[in-house]
Design a protein around this motif. Structure first.
Motif, short mmCIF file in Angstrom:
data_model
loop_
_atom_site.label_atom_id
_atom_site.label_comp_id
_atom_site.label_asym_id
_atom_site.label_seq_id
_atom_site.Cartn_x
_atom_site.Cartn_y
_atom_site.Cartn_z
N LEU A 282 -3.90 4.76 -7.57
CA LEU A 282 -3.33 5.91 -6.87
C LEU A 282 -1.85 5.65 -6.59
O LEU A 282 -1.48 4.61 -6.06
N ILE A 283 -1.02 6.61 -6.97
CA ILE A 283 0.42 6.54 -6.70
C ILE A 283 0.74 7.54 -5.59
O ILE A 283 0.32 8.71 -5.66
N ILE A 284 1.48 7.10 -4.57
CA ILE A 284 1.82 7.98 -3.45
C ILE A 284 3.32 8.26 -3.40
O ILE A 284 4.13 7.33 -3.38
N TYR A 285 3.68 9.54 -3.39
CA TYR A 285 5.06 9.96 -3.18
C TYR A 285 5.24 10.34 -1.71
O TYR A 285 4.58 11.28 -1.23
N ALA B 34 -2.63 3.67 2.56
CA ALA B 34 -2.72 3.00 1.26
C ALA B 34 -3.64 1.79 1.32
O ALA B 34 -4.47 1.57 0.43
N GLU B 35 -3.51 1.01 2.37
CA GLU B 35 -4.33 -0.20 2.52
C GLU B 35 -5.81 0.17 2.63
O GLU B 35 -6.67 -0.46 2.01
N LYS B 36 -6.10 1.19 3.41
CA LYS B 36 -7.48 1.62 3.63
C LYS B 36 -8.12 2.12 2.33
O LYS B 36 -9.27 1.80 2.03
N ILE B 37 -7.36 2.87 1.55
CA ILE B 37 -7.87 3.39 0.28
C ILE B 37 -8.10 2.26 -0.71
O ILE B 37 -9.11 2.21 -1.41
N VAL C 200 -0.22 2.42 -4.92
CA VAL C 200 1.22 2.13 -4.98
C VAL C 200 2.02 3.22 -4.28
O VAL C 200 1.93 4.40 -4.64
N ILE C 201 2.78 2.84 -3.26
CA ILE C 201 3.68 3.77 -2.58
C ILE C 201 5.05 3.60 -3.22
O ILE C 201 5.60 2.49 -3.25
N VAL C 202 5.61 4.68 -3.72
CA VAL C 202 6.87 4.59 -4.47
C VAL C 202 8.06 5.02 -3.58
O VAL C 202 8.19 6.19 -3.23
N PRO C 203 8.95 4.08 -3.22
CA PRO C 203 10.17 4.45 -2.47
C PRO C 203 11.05 5.36 -3.32
O PRO C 203 11.09 5.22 -4.54
N MET C 204 11.76 6.27 -2.67
CA MET C 204 12.60 7.22 -3.38
C MET C 204 14.07 7.11 -2.95
O MET C 204 14.35 6.70 -1.82
#
Length: 245
Positions: free
Chosen positions: A68-71, A85-88, A96-100
């Motif tokens: 799973l990618i998170i924006y 994110a950790e819980k999932i 993966v949390i993607v910094p912008m």
């Protein structure tokens, strides 16, 4: 001619510092992750944590084939999504949390490409986004339907130019009934842009700010459920959605 060049150069020298100041001020104006989120930036007995080039969690002691990618939402510090994110990831996934750039997904909507390229062992990819991040996640899903298995919208919806109504991409859309930015009217309007199979989950009493851990966003409505309660609903719903699809 020389005089013209000199004047143009002087103007350039005056403008550049102003631009730098504006960028510096703007880049410091964002919603910061709460302590409850920052404490989750570490590995534990269930997940492995990596902090560069993305914030990512991978389930331990399991064969991980789904990611799973998170924006993040606009002007929200990416670390604010760490607890979710950790819980999932604990359920057997890579998240993966993607910094912008400047914390705005609109400035780099295709960042998910590099994540997908790096992890060839992941056979199914899902992409999620909160608010503006969701708009850009929907755009990425629309343009990469052969690579994205599912789209998860948190208080968000696609642009009209990214009509997914006939797409095979599975969609989950969640929104708080107390959301001060994305109300039921906007969610209902988005239904014509999403597949008929879309799963809709209204979070009773939830608001916009509690989609992550960054405090209260000015202009939002006060939630009637706790952040923990809203986060638990979101996390459980996402895990079920990924398992089912």
């Amino acid at each position: 001619m020389k005089l013209f060049i000199k004047k143009k150069w002087r103007y350039f020298l005056l403008v550049i510092p102003i631009i730098i100041i504006i960028i510096a001020v703007y880049s410091n104006d964002y919603y910061r992750a709460m302590p409850e989120a920052k404490i989750m930036l570490q590995s534990n007995d269930k997940v492995k944590y990596i902090d560069s080039p993305w914030i990512e969690y991978t389930s331990k002691n399991k064969i991980v084939t789904k990611g799973l990618i998170i924006y993040p939402g606009g002007k929200v510090e990416p670390q604010a999504y760490a607890p979710l994110a950790e819980k999932i990831a604990e359920s057997g996934f890579k998240v993966v949390i993607v910094p912008m750039p400047l914390k705005l997904a609109i400035l780099s909507p295709n960042k998910a490409e590099k994540v997908i390229e790096k992890y060839s062992e992941i056979k199914q990819w899902y992409i999620a986004g909160h608010s503006l991040g969701g708009v850009m996640a929907a755009q990425f899903a629309y343009k990469n339907q052969d690579e994205i298995n599912g789209l998860i919208l948190l208080a968000s919806y696609p642009q009209k130019s990214n009509n997914l109504s006939s797409s095979v991409v599975k969609v989950l859309s969640m929104y708080g009934t107390r959301d001060g930015f994305v109300g039921k009217d906007k969610i209902d309007e988005s239904k014509k842009l999403l597949p008929k199979s879309t799963k809709w989950i209204p979070i009773k009493g939830g608001n916009h700010s509690q989609n992550a851990w960054y405090g209260f966003q000015k202009g939002d409505n006060k939630a009637t459920i706790t952040r923990d309660e809203q986060q638990n609903i979101i996390g459980k719903s996402i895990v079920e959605f990924i398992y089912e699809n």
